[in-house]
Design a protein around this motif. Structure first.
Motif, PDB file in Angstrom:
ATOM      1  N   GLU A 102       0.851  -1.184   0.000  1.00  0.00           N
ATOM      2  CA  GLU A 102       0.000   0.000   0.000  1.00  0.00           C
ATOM      3  C   GLU A 102       0.887   1.234   0.000  1.00  0.00           C
ATOM      4  OE1 GLU A 102      -3.188   0.196  -0.356  1.00  0.00           O
ATOM      5  OE2 GLU A 102      -3.735  -1.899  -0.105  1.00  0.00           O
ATOM      6  N   ALA A 103       1.249   1.713  -1.180  1.00  0.00           N
ATOM      7  CA  ALA A 103       2.199   2.817  -1.321  1.00  0.00           C
ATOM      8  C   ALA A 103       1.725   4.092  -0.647  1.00  0.00           C
ATOM      9  CB  ALA A 103       2.474   3.077  -2.796  1.00  0.00           C
ATOM     10  N   GLN A 104       0.414   4.319  -0.609  1.00  0.00           N
ATOM     11  CA  GLN A 104      -0.065   5.555  -0.013  1.00  0.00           C
ATOM     12  C   GLN A 104       0.138   5.581   1.502  1.00  0.00           C
ATOM     13  OE1 GLN A 104      -2.051   3.377  -1.609  1.00  0.00           O
ATOM     14  NE2 GLN A 104      -3.903   2.989  -0.432  1.00  0.00           N
ATOM     15  N   HIS A 105       0.450   4.446   2.124  1.00  0.00           N
ATOM     16  CA  HIS A 105       0.653   4.393   3.569  1.00  0.00           C
ATOM     17  C   HIS A 105       2.124   4.447   3.964  1.00  0.00           C
ATOM     18  CE1 HIS A 105      -3.561   3.740   4.187  1.00  0.00           C
ATOM     19  NE2 HIS A 105      -3.545   2.698   3.383  1.00  0.00           N
ATOM     20  N   ILE A 106       3.013   4.584   3.008  1.00  0.00           N
ATOM     21  CA  ILE A 106       4.443   4.671   3.300  1.00  0.00           C
ATOM     22  C   ILE A 106       4.757   6.125   3.637  1.00  0.00           C
ATOM     23  CG2 ILE A 106       6.769   4.335   2.416  1.00  0.00           C
ATOM     24  CD1 ILE A 106       5.558   2.219   0.522  1.00  0.00           C
ATOM     25  N   PRO A 107       5.226   6.427   4.864  1.00  0.00           N
ATOM     26  CA  PRO A 107       5.433   7.822   5.269  1.00  0.00           C
ATOM     27  C   PRO A 107       6.296   8.634   4.307  1.00  0.00           C
ATOM     28  CG  PRO A 107       5.681   6.373   7.138  1.00  0.00           C
ATOM     29  CD  PRO A 107       5.553   5.502   5.925  1.00  0.00           C
ATOM     30  N   GLY A 108       7.378   8.086   3.826  1.00  0.00           N
ATOM     31  CA  GLY A 108       8.236   8.814   2.893  1.00  0.00           C
ATOM     32  C   GLY A 108       7.519   9.127   1.598  1.00  0.00           C
ATOM     33  N   ARG A 109       6.692   8.223   1.153  1.00  0.00           N
ATOM     34  CA  ARG A 109       5.929   8.415  -0.085  1.00  0.00           C
ATOM     35  C   ARG A 109       4.892   9.527   0.101  1.00  0.00           C
ATOM     36  NH1 ARG A 109       6.157   7.812  -5.481  1.00  0.00           N
ATOM     37  NH2 ARG A 109       4.089   7.453  -6.290  1.00  0.00           N
ATOM     38  N   VAL A 110       4.241   9.576   1.249  1.00  0.00           N
ATOM     39  CA  VAL A 110       3.250  10.610   1.524  1.00  0.00           C
ATOM     40  C   VAL A 110       3.917  11.980   1.505  1.00  0.00           C
ATOM     41  CG1 VAL A 110       1.668  11.513   3.274  1.00  0.00           C
ATOM     42  CG2 VAL A 110       1.727   9.054   2.806  1.00  0.00           C
ATOM     43  N   ALA A 111       5.077  12.089   2.163  1.00  0.00           N
ATOM     44  CA  ALA A 111       5.796  13.357   2.193  1.00  0.00           C
ATOM     45  C   ALA A 111       6.267  13.754   0.792  1.00  0.00           C
ATOM     46  CB  ALA A 111       6.990  13.258   3.139  1.00  0.00           C
ATOM     47  N   GLU A 112       6.724  12.761   0.019  1.00  0.00           N
ATOM     48  CA  GLU A 112       7.193  13.025  -1.343  1.00  0.00           C
ATOM     49  C   GLU A 112       6.052  13.541  -2.223  1.00  0.00           C
ATOM     50  OE1 GLU A 112       8.046   9.875  -4.631  1.00  0.00           O
ATOM     51  OE2 GLU A 112       9.863  10.111  -3.420  1.00  0.00           O
ATOM     52  N   GLU A 113       4.887  12.918  -2.147  1.00  0.00           N
ATOM     53  CA  GLU A 113       3.758  13.356  -2.943  1.00  0.00           C
ATOM     54  C   GLU A 113       3.268  14.741  -2.512  1.00  0.00           C
ATOM     55  OE1 GLU A 113       0.834  10.240  -2.920  1.00  0.00           O
ATOM     56  OE2 GLU A 113       2.026   9.003  -4.298  1.00  0.00           O
ATOM     57  N   ALA A 114       3.327  15.039  -1.212  1.00  0.00           N
ATOM     58  CA  ALA A 114       2.925  16.357  -0.737  1.00  0.00           C
ATOM     59  C   ALA A 114       3.879  17.423  -1.280  1.00  0.00           C
ATOM     60  CB  ALA A 114       2.917  16.392   0.782  1.00  0.00           C
ATOM     61  N   ALA A 115       5.169  17.121  -1.296  1.00  0.00           N
ATOM     62  CA  ALA A 115       6.155  18.065  -1.831  1.00  0.00           C
ATOM     63  C   ALA A 115       5.939  18.276  -3.329  1.00  0.00           C
ATOM     64  CB  ALA A 115       7.568  17.556  -1.561  1.00  0.00           C
ATOM     65  N   LEU A 116       5.645  17.219  -4.051  1.00  0.00           N
ATOM     66  CA  LEU A 116       5.379  17.340  -5.487  1.00  0.00           C
ATOM     67  C   LEU A 116       4.138  18.177  -5.726  1.00  0.00           C
ATOM     68  CD1 LEU A 116       6.204  13.747  -6.747  1.00  0.00           C
ATOM     69  CD2 LEU A 116       7.500  15.829  -7.194  1.00  0.00           C
ATOM     70  N   GLY A 117       3.117  18.002  -4.896  1.00  0.00           N
ATOM     71  CA  GLY A 117       1.891  18.780  -5.045  1.00  0.00           C
ATOM     72  C   GLY A 117       2.129  20.260  -4.823  1.00  0.00           C
ATOM     73  N   ARG A 118       3.013  20.608  -3.891  1.00  0.00           N
ATOM     74  CA  ARG A 118       3.328  22.006  -3.642  1.00  0.00           C
ATOM     75  C   ARG A 118       4.088  22.620  -4.824  1.00  0.00           C
ATOM     76  NH1 ARG A 118       4.332  20.114   1.737  1.00  0.00           N
ATOM     77  NH2 ARG A 118       6.516  19.856   1.215  1.00  0.00           N
ATOM     78  N   GLU A 119       4.965  21.808  -5.455  1.00  0.00           N
ATOM     79  CA  GLU A 119       5.741  22.305  -6.594  1.00  0.00           C
ATOM     80  C   GLU A 119       4.853  22.554  -7.804  1.00  0.00           C
ATOM     81  OE1 GLU A 119       8.808  19.484  -7.355  1.00  0.00           O
ATOM     82  OE2 GLU A 119       9.856  19.901  -5.480  1.00  0.00           O
ATOM     83  N   GLU A 120       3.795  21.762  -7.981  1.00  0.00           N
ATOM     84  CA  GLU A 120       2.924  21.882  -9.151  1.00  0.00           C
ATOM     85  C   GLU A 120       1.995  23.088  -9.065  1.00  0.00           C
ATOM     86  OE1 GLU A 120       0.907  18.177  -9.603  1.00  0.00           O
ATOM     87  OE2 GLU A 120       2.743  17.099 -10.115  1.00  0.00           O
ATOM     88  N   GLN A 121       1.724  23.564  -7.863  1.00  0.00           N
ATOM     89  CA  GLN A 121       0.817  24.703  -7.709  1.00  0.00           C
ATOM     90  C   GLN A 121       1.516  25.985  -8.137  1.00  0.00           C
ATOM     91  OE1 GLN A 121      -0.468  24.690  -3.670  1.00  0.00           O
ATOM     92  NE2 GLN A 121      -1.745  22.885  -3.903  1.00  0.00           N
ATOM     93  N   PRO A 122       0.820  26.880  -8.897  1.00  0.00           N
ATOM     94  CA  PRO A 122       1.453  28.129  -9.384  1.00  0.00           C
ATOM     95  C   PRO A 122       1.660  29.136  -8.299  1.00  0.00           C
ATOM     96  CG  PRO A 122      -0.788  27.890 -10.266  1.00  0.00           C
ATOM     97  CD  PRO A 122      -0.497  26.696  -9.424  1.00  0.00           C
TER      98      PRO A 122
END
Length: 67
Positions: A47-67
């Protein structure tokens, strides 16, 4: 998940001994010679969405994509 022959089991899940031997039946089974149990271990999924490092990585990517 994978067609690899069998993973390596390091210890018996019942008695924690390391005296394990592969068996032919059941397929992918292991025999513990300390407690006389024969068992298999199977990984259904990760369950990749439950891996703490993966959650933090996706959150960081989401912040980068926002203008």
């Amino acid at each position: 998940m994978s067609d690899s022959p069998r993973g390596v089991v390091r210890h018996c899940p019942f008695c924690a001994e390391e005296d394990l031997w592969p068996v032919e039946e059941p397929a992918g089974g292991w025999e513990c010679r300390a407690c006389a149990r024969v068992f298999t271990v199977r990984l259904d999924r990760v369950e990749a969405q439950h891996i703490p490092g993966r959650v933090a990585e996706e959150a960081a990517l989401g912040r980068e994509e926002q203008p």
